[in-house]
Write a protein that holds these residues in place. Structure first.
Motif, PDB file in Angstrom:
ATOM      1  N   ALA A   1     -15.005   2.706  -1.706  1.00 58.45           N
ATOM      2  CA  ALA A   1     -14.329   3.627  -2.575  1.00 58.45           C
ATOM      3  C   ALA A   1     -15.178   4.988  -2.680  1.00 58.45           C
TER       4      ALA A   1
ATOM      5  N   PHE B   1      -9.715   7.294  -5.751  1.00 59.26           N
ATOM      6  CA  PHE B   1      -9.714   5.789  -5.607  1.00 59.26           C
ATOM      7  C   PHE B   1     -10.595   5.005  -6.784  1.00 59.26           C
ATOM      8  N   ARG B   2     -10.120   3.898  -7.309  1.00 56.84           N
ATOM      9  CA  ARG B   2     -10.907   3.326  -8.245  1.00 56.84           C
ATOM     10  C   ARG B   2     -12.096   2.389  -7.407  1.00 56.84           C
TER      11      ARG B   2
ATOM     12  N   GLU C   1       0.796  -1.241  -0.004  1.00 52.76           N
ATOM     13  CA  GLU C   1      -0.036  -0.028  -0.100  1.00 52.76           C
ATOM     14  C   GLU C   1       0.783   1.339  -0.013  1.00 52.76           C
TER      15      GLU C   1
ATOM     16  N   SER D   1     -12.718  -0.610  -7.374  1.00 49.25           N
ATOM     17  CA  SER D   1     -12.064  -1.748  -6.944  1.00 49.25           C
ATOM     18  C   SER D   1     -11.323  -1.713  -5.498  1.00 49.25           C
ATOM     19  N   TYR D   2     -11.418  -0.296  -4.943  1.00 45.39           N
ATOM     20  CA  TYR D   2     -11.240  -0.244  -3.472  1.00 45.39           C
ATOM     21  C   TYR D   2     -12.220  -0.290  -2.603  1.00 45.39           C
TER      22      TYR D   2
ATOM     23  N   ASP E   1      -5.439   0.405  -7.121  1.00 42.05           N
ATOM     24  CA  ASP E   1      -6.804   0.776  -6.819  1.00 42.05           C
ATOM     25  C   ASP E   1      -6.892   2.378  -6.850  1.00 42.05           C
ATOM     26  N   TRP E   2      -5.813   2.830  -7.650  1.00 42.38           N
ATOM     27  CA  TRP E   2      -5.768   4.293  -7.562  1.00 42.38           C
ATOM     28  C   TRP E   2      -5.883   4.929  -8.896  1.00 42.38           C
TER      29      TRP E   2
ATOM     30  N   CYS F   1      -3.458   3.053  -0.254  1.00 42.08           N
ATOM     31  CA  CYS F   1      -4.100   1.921  -1.059  1.00 42.08           C
ATOM     32  C   CYS F   1      -2.882   1.415  -2.059  1.00 42.08           C
TER      33      CYS F   1
END
Length: 439
Positions: A58, A51-52, A17, A54-55, A43-44, A39
């Motif tokens: 988010a 944040f994407r 991370e 997927s985070y 995920d960025w 993250c």
């Protein structure tokens, strides 16, 4: 001013991370500080600086970044308007959520009762005295459940006090003396909170008074004592009978006879007899009681090697509840069955019932018996006060009020001109004698 959110990949931790930093550009200068978020690079979204999907969570995380950007803009405008120099410390402060001063939680009466009990324990109050604070706290909890609200110190006024007493008197049917105990405990508590802790309260403590009602004290006559003494009993009940009679002869409370040991018995210097010297458990008052022939006979009955050590108990005393249960059976077998009118106040009504005396006998009946029989035999009240360990003679005078034989004797002497020589039915063995003074 321009703000950007950047993922610092060069500061990746062992979990993979990276921290998210806030970059602020103004007038050719740059300030940077961590947002506290982190993250994985996958995920960025660098282009959108957020944040994407997927985070985890988010949407909440991106909303937090937007809030930070808005706070930074407000901070920048304030700095520019005041002409101050922007600093990293100021930037970090703008990212912190505003701390709203919460009002202090109200003090709860039940919790304060328990804390006050602990304070009194540290100041040396005895266990029996502290016990009723637990009872008061339980009654107040019951009221809170019934009323659906908590009792607070700041909100406890006379109207609330009246409501509490009404609930305890009518719904829980507490006796007047139980209500008196609740009022006494609350009066002491609020006085302590105001005078020692400086807490603002809504009631004058002295106004939390509840009337106390005198209760009839049960005692045995000399004839009833003799019936108990000579009654044929099962072997399991005989020791209880002996302990009870010993208290009738000496006036000891249960708590004192329970801890009676060999060190409490002393022989007088002139050899004329023995005395009990002890410190009362309830009041910590030192008393001295002369052991009459009747009292000595009980002790001699249980004199054995096992009970001669300095710490050995002199008499076989059971738990108080067990003693009281056995005493009711003993006095019933002994024929102590005279009728006693029991007057109680329940839910604001006076209730009168007729009970047989053996149903009311407890270990404390022995102390009442000693006091009344001693007065009937002519013992001065001042002497009885010393033997019983009363701090005030008013307490001892209560027994003089309940001895109806005094009234009968006086009326017979005045109206019938009769001298009274044996109306008390005294036993041959005197119940109590005062310790002879040193020559």
């Amino acid at each position: 001013m321009v703000t950007q959110f950047v993922l610092r990949k060069q500061k990746q931790n062992k979990a993979g991370e990276c921290p998210v930093y806030l970059m602020v550009y103004f007038d050719g200068a740059r300030l940077a500080c961590s947002t506290g978020e982190k993250c994985r690079p996958a995920d960025w979204n660098e282009d959108r600086q957020q944040f994407r999907k997927s985070y985890p969570l988010a949407e909440e995380a991106n909303n937090l970044l937007k809030l930070m950007a808005g706070n930074v803009l407000k901070w920048w405008r304030g700095v520019r308007a005041s002409g101050e120099v922007p600093t990293v410390a100021g930037l970090k402060a703008s990212l912190q959520p505003a701390v709203v001063a919460m009002p202090p939680a109200p003090l709860l009466v039940v919790e304060e009762v328990m804390q006050f009990r602990e304070v009194m324990r540290r100041r040396g109050l005895m266990w029996n005295t502290l016990r009723h604070y637990l009872v008061t706290a339980n009654w107040l909890r019951n009221f809170e459940q019934w009323a659906g609200r908590k009792l607070t110190v700041s909100g406890y006024d006379l109207a609330t006090h009246d409501l509490v007493l009404a609930y305890l008197r009518h719904d829980r049917e507490l006796s007047p003396n139980s209500l008196y105990t609740v009022g006494k405990d609350l009066r002491r508590l609020f006085g302590y909170l105001r005078d020692e802790r400086g807490i603002c309260i809504s009631v004058e403590p002295r106004k939390l008074r509840v009337a106390c009602q005198d209760t009839d004290k049960v005692y045995l006559s000399a004839q009833e004592m003799e019936r108990v003494r000579v009654a044929v009993l099962p072997t399991t009940l005989a020791p209880v009978r002996d302990v009870f009679l010993f208290c009738c002869y000496t006036g000891l409370r249960y708590s004192d006879v329970l801890q009676l040991h060999g060190g409490n018995v002393e022989t007088l210097a002139d050899g004329s007899g023995r005395v009990l010297r002890l410190t009362q458990t309830k009041t910590r008052t030192k008393v001295s009681v002369y052991l009459t022939a009747a009292a000595s006979a009980v002790l001699e009955k249980y004199t054995c090697p096992e009970r001669t050590g300095p710490g050995a108990r002199l008499l076989p005393v059971y738990q108080n509840q067990v003693m009281n249960r056995y005493l009711k059976r003993i006095t019933r077998l002994a024929g102590v069955s005279s009728g006693v009118e029991v007057v109680e106040v329940r839910a604001g009504q006076v209730l009168k019932t007729m009970r047989e005396k053996h149903e009311l006998v407890t270990m404390h009946t022995a102390r009442h018996t000693f006091a009344t029989q001693s007065l009937l035999r002519g013992m001065p009240v001042e002497v009885l006060q010393k033997i019983l360990g009363h701090a005030s003679i008013k307490t001892t005078l209560v027994y003089a009020k309940i001895v109806e034989d005094f009234q009968h004797q006086t009326m017979r002497r005045i109206w019938d001109a009769q001298g009274v020589t044996d109306s008390s039915g005294a036993l041959d063995n005197q119940i109590c004698a005062v310790e002879p003074s040193a020559a």
